[in-house]
Design an enzyme around this catalytic site. Structure first.
Site, PDB file in Angstrom:
ATOM      1  N   ASP A 165     -27.280  53.806   3.161  1.00  0.00           N
ATOM      2  CA  ASP A 165     -28.532  54.461   3.581  1.00  0.00           C
ATOM      3  C   ASP A 165     -28.408  55.149   4.937  1.00  0.00           C
ATOM      4  O   ASP A 165     -29.399  55.279   5.673  1.00  0.00           O
ATOM      5  CB  ASP A 165     -29.691  53.454   3.611  1.00  0.00           C
ATOM      6  CG  ASP A 165     -29.950  52.817   2.255  1.00  0.00           C
ATOM      7  OD1 ASP A 165     -29.831  53.540   1.243  1.00  0.00           O
ATOM      8  OD2 ASP A 165     -30.250  51.614   2.204  1.00  0.00           O
ATOM      9  N   ARG A 166     -27.213  55.573   5.289  1.00  0.00           N
ATOM     10  CA  ARG A 166     -26.964  56.273   6.554  1.00  0.00           C
ATOM     11  C   ARG A 166     -27.279  55.402   7.772  1.00  0.00           C
ATOM     12  O   ARG A 166     -27.476  55.917   8.874  1.00  0.00           O
ATOM     13  CB  ARG A 166     -27.780  57.581   6.631  1.00  0.00           C
ATOM     14  CG  ARG A 166     -27.484  58.584   5.522  1.00  0.00           C
ATOM     15  CD  ARG A 166     -26.057  59.114   5.628  1.00  0.00           C
ATOM     16  NE  ARG A 166     -25.802  60.214   4.744  1.00  0.00           N
ATOM     17  CZ  ARG A 166     -25.238  60.104   3.552  1.00  0.00           C
ATOM     18  NH1 ARG A 166     -24.890  58.915   3.099  1.00  0.00           N
ATOM     19  NH2 ARG A 166     -25.004  61.169   2.812  1.00  0.00           N
TER      20      ARG A 166
END
Length: 215
Positions: free
Chosen positions: A192-193
């Protein structure tokens, strides 16, 4: 159908967690560990690094070069001192490096001051190169405008004729440079970065302090 819209390109990174205390106290030792893993992963040119420089006015430029040595002294590479990067480093010796090992979801960045290696070190490395690489390095007026490929080939052919069986000598304008880091960051891609970023900066006394940066 191949995707051509950069905005729609998505890939989740699933690297392992990175904690400051789990890293070596010395950034160049930690770099050596990661570099060994990148090399063992059989990545294409794991020693490729982006080198960013700037001229006296602050105008930046960047290109990919190859790391040729690393250790407590810093990151070593070789180039034509009269090239664009060589000229910019003569004007402004501060530079930055980026190593990107995407299959491992890893990146290392470093900033610091660049200095020239002694001529003896440049001579030793130049002599270790294949003859074709030595000819190309000595013949190329790197970063200068040339009329066409034929003119460039003619420069190399002229040097071949002059050098003879022994091959070319190292030109005075070609040699080694070493970036001595005053900041090194290790980046590990996460889901999710929400990546892990650990930066080394000089401590208040001798040594380095390790800090987490927000992704």
């Amino acid at each position: 159908m191949a995707r051509t819209d950069p905005a729609g390109m998505r890939r989740d990174y699933r690297g392992h967690a990175l904690e400051p205390d789990a890293l070596d106290p010395e950034p160049m030792v930690q770099f050596g560990l990661w570099f060994a893993e990148a090399s063992a992963a059989d990545l294409l040119e794991p020693n490729a690094m982006t080198l960013a420089t700037a001229d006296a006015s602050g105008a930046p430029s960047a290109r990919t070069v190859l790391l040729k040595a690393h250790g407590r002294e810093g990151f070593t590479f070789f180039t034509n001192y009269d090239s664009r990067k060589g000229s910019e480093l003569a004007q402004n010796p501060r530079a930055a490096l980026v190593f990107l090992w995407l299959p491992l979801f890893r990146q290392v960045t470093a900033r610091g001051v660049v200095h020239r290696l002694p001529a003896s070190a440049s001579e030793e490395y130049f002599a270790s190169r294949p003859e074709g690489s030595r000819l190309s390095a000595a013949a190329s007026p790197q970063s200068r405008v040339v009329a066409d490929r034929a003119a460039l080939d003619a420069l190399r052919e002229q040097l071949v004729a002059q050098a003879g069986p022994a091959g070319p000598e190292r030109p005075d304008h070609w040699g080694g440079l070493c970036l001595v880091p005053d900041e090194v960051e290790f980046w590990q891609g996460r889901e999710d970065r929400f990546h892990d970023r650990i930066v080394y900066r000089p401590g208040e006394r001798d040594g380095w302090r390790r800090e987490r940066l927000a992704p």
